[in-house]
Write an enzyme that holds these catalytic residues in place. Structure first.
Site, PDB file in Angstrom:
ATOM      1  N   GLY A 151      25.993  18.721  36.186  1.00 16.59           N
ATOM      2  CA  GLY A 151      25.624  19.837  35.323  1.00 16.59           C
ATOM      3  C   GLY A 151      25.759  19.459  33.854  1.00 16.59           C
ATOM      4  CB  CYS A 173      38.210  41.809  32.407  1.00 18.62           C
ATOM      5  SG  CYS A 173      37.241  42.825  33.525  1.00 18.62           S
ATOM      6  CG  HIS A 229      34.607  38.804  31.716  1.00 14.92           C
ATOM      7  ND1 HIS A 229      35.848  38.287  32.006  1.00 14.92           N
ATOM      8  CD2 HIS A 229      34.388  39.787  32.614  1.00 14.92           C
ATOM      9  CE1 HIS A 229      36.357  38.919  33.052  1.00 14.92           C
ATOM     10  NE2 HIS A 229      35.493  39.836  33.436  1.00 14.92           N
ATOM     11  CD  GLU A 267      35.897  35.497  29.571  1.00 16.24           C
ATOM     12  OE1 GLU A 267      35.992  36.321  28.635  1.00 16.24           O
ATOM     13  OE2 GLU A 267      36.183  35.779  30.751  1.00 16.24           O
TER      14      GLU A 267
HETATM   15  N1  GLN Z   1      40.199  43.836  38.756  1.00 18.41           N
HETATM   16  C1  GLN Z   1      39.754  44.536  37.623  1.00 18.41           C
HETATM   17  C2  GLN Z   1      38.551  45.408  37.914  1.00 18.41           C
HETATM   18  O1  GLN Z   1      37.896  45.257  38.905  1.00 18.41           O
HETATM   19  C3  GLN Z   1      39.442  43.577  36.494  1.00 18.41           C
HETATM   20  C4  GLN Z   1      38.287  42.704  36.805  1.00 18.41           C
HETATM   21  C5  GLN Z   1      38.258  41.457  35.962  1.00 18.41           C
HETATM   22  O2  GLN Z   1      39.237  41.121  35.312  1.00 18.41           O
HETATM   23  N2  GLN Z   1      37.151  40.740  35.994  1.00 18.41           N
HETATM   24  O3  GLN Z   1      38.248  46.281  37.143  1.00 18.41           O
END
Ligand code: GLN
Length: 571
Positions: free
Chosen positions: A49, A418, A545, A547
């Site tokens: 990749g 998250c 996210h 990132e």
């Molecule tokens: N587990 C949490 C949710 O479903 C956070 C998900 C995550 O961090 N990607 O909301």
């Protein structure tokens, strides 16, 4: 006949009495798009990749339109159900597709947003073939690996070619040549090369030259056998790229050339390099980009002025690496702390932010099952910033909350991603708003104060695959907040999501009264997407996210903000 049957019969050219089966997207013109196919031999994990994305970047720099695609051998429909501990992080595309982490490498290297058209698994191919079979699209034929399954692969590649209007499609075949599960992909591209005609494809065999310590010399036999295996499948490589720990000797390259029927000047040394960012330069220095262009006869499509500009930008970026005059340590808490691949995008985002600010970012992994309110200060003593990344399930959650509390109370820069956003809400509810029993329904179904609860749309969903709140969403930014300043006073930004739970809207008022500011929200629903605490040097959480959308030359503002705050703390 159903509509789809009609279209399919027309495009496939299949009739009752011939053996040809050539499904082409409507309007497809052979020869417009060329294909570079990257396959691995000897072993997996060679960095196909990375190689393929760097090569694609060099062509993109020359003004060519490129489109990558990864072909995975496994039967899962997407990567969403794969354990990141075994397979690396799940990368989420803007259209919500959950893919292998290599798609992240392509997005970062090409600075391009990809979609589900750029990702295929055996599961997708088979499921589409079976769907067509049920629909009667195969006109009474027995449905076979060849031509129907291979036909589906070629259709997917050509659809990408058409949809992206690419000059060159880069096809990366996952796994290693000889794996049973990817054999039909290799057969499909053999057919593709034949159908597309001369100069339309360029096969690159990425192989590995062994250098056993006990011998102290490079051995090419395993690589030769790998290439031979490819030839047994009807594919003559055009280019052999030899991965190795050290620069590959002329002798080993000569052997590869003779045994592989590949001219010596097309056998390249791709030895280990300190950083992924130096690989485009390495490919460029050995002339690999122009060999590919020559093979594909697309010299007339390149724009060297464009390349000079793009390459200049890349070199300016490269010049900053290794010249950092400060160093900070960011603590990352998490469940998969032993596998760097499970946090690949976060590590990349921190690197982008560090390079931009002239700061080397060291990582300290924090196993949160060991962290408590009592020892948090000890565990976090030497970090200049803390990230609580995404995750699922309860393991280590109380430890994460203890880390958040320490960061909040001691002015340590904090970025919650998250699950890390949710941990920050729980901590704040408990310790600032007095909801001592606050928690998340994901972790405790019976929680008396579920400040984090399942999204209403998620309540009805059964099964696990591809059904979270996924992909790019617009986030409305509140003016005069830290998020607003970080995003250059933008009113709305696009971020990527992958979650089932959210802040229960019933608690928003309490949290805001306590001093938490929700600086990013979904435009039409009460979904809280960014939080911050005014007065703290840098305390930010996001349900998204960030990132996933950080790029080398365009670090994500939240990571840039965290690193700058960590630098200030240390200075
Ligand atoms: N587990 C949490 C949710 O479903 C956070 C998900 C995550 O961090 N990607 O909301």
């Amino acid at each position: 006949m159903t509509d789809s049957k009609e279209i399919f019969a027309k495009i496939s050219g299949a009739t009752q009495d011939n053996e040809y089966f050539l499904p082409l997207p409507r309007g497809y013109k052979k020869g417009k798009t060329r294909y570079v196919i990257v396959m691995g031999t000897v072993m997996s994990g060679l960095g196909k990749g990375i190689f393929s994305s760097c090569l694609a970047k060099l062509l993109q720099d020359k003004g060519l339109k490129v489109a990558p695609i990864k072909l995975e051998g496994y039967l899962n429909i997407d990567s969403g159900t794969l354990n990141p501990f075994r397979h690396g992080e799940v990368f989420v595309l803007d259209d919500g597709m959950e893919t292998d982490m290599d798609l992240g490498t392509y997005e970062r290297m090409l600075d391009q947003n990809l979609s589900r058209a750029n990702f295929s698994t055996s599961g997708q191919i088979y499921s589409s073939v079976l769907h067509k079979e049920r629909h009667g699209d195969y006109l009474g034929r027995d449905v076979q690996m060849i031509p129907h399954v291979t036909g589906e692969v070629k259709l997917k590649l050509r659809q990408l070619a058409m949809g992206s209007d690419a000059d060159v499609v880069f096809v990366e075949i996952g796994g290693t040549v000889g794996d049973l599960e990817n054999a039909f992909y290799i057969e499909a591209i053999r057919e593709l090369a034949y159908e597309e005609g001369p100069n339309s494809t360029c096969f690159v065999a990425l192989t590995y030259i062994l250098e056993p310590r006990t011998l102290g010399e490079q051995k090419s036999k395993a690589a030769q056998l790998g290439v031979k295996q490819l030839m047994q499948m009807g594919i003559q490589p055009d280019i052999i790229a030899c991965r190795a720990e050290n620069p590959v000797s002329e002798q080993a390259r000569q052997k590869m050339s003779v045994f592989g029927n590949v001219p010596f000047e097309r056998v390249f040394s791709m030895h280990d390099s300190a950083s992924i960012y130096s690989i485009p330069g390495m490919l460029r220095d050995c002339g690999l980009d122009f060999e590919v262009i020559k093979m594909l006869k697309i010299e007339d499509r390149i724009n060297l002025r464009h390349e000079r500009k793009e390459w200049g930008r890349w070199c300016d970026f490269m010049d900053k690496i290794g010249r950092e005059n400060q160093e900070v340590t960011i603590g990352i808490t998490g469940k998969y702390t032993s596998v760097r691949d499970s946090y690949a995008s976060i590590l990349n985002a921190l690197e982008h932010a560090g390079i931009q600010s002239g700061c080397r970012v060291q990582i300290k992994w924090i196993e949160t099952t060991d962290v408590t309110g009592e020892n948090a200060a000890e565990c976090l003593r030497d970090v200049d910033g803390i990230i609580v990344p995404g995750g699922f399930g309860m393991r280590g959650m109380e430890g994460k909350i203890a880390c958040v509390q320490y960061a909040r109370e001691n002015g340590v820069p904090y970025l919650g991603l998250c699950l890390g956003f949710q941990a920050a809400v729980i901590e704040f509810a408990r310790n600032v708003c007095g909801l001592t029993k606050a928690g998340s329904r994901e972790i405790d179904q019976q929680c008396p104060e579920p400040v984090i609860d399942i999204l209403p749309e998620q309540k009805k969903i059964e099964g696990l695959g591809g059904n979270m709140r996924l992909g790019g969403q617009d986030v409305e930014i509140k003016t005069d907040t830290m998020a607003w300043r970080l995003f250059g006073k933008a009113e709305s930004v696009r971020m990527r999501f992958r979650h089932r739970y959210e802040v229960d809207p019933r608690y928003i008022e309490t949290l805001e009264r306590g001093g938490m500011v929700f600086s990013g929200k979904a435009p039409n629903q009460p979904i809280m997407q960014i939080l911050e605490i005014p007065g703290h040097p840098f305390f930010m959480g996001t349900q998204a996210h960030p990132e996933l959308t950080s790029r080398p030359l365009r670090p994500h503002p939240m990571f840039a903000g965290l690193v700058r705050a960590a630098m200030n703390k240390k200075a």
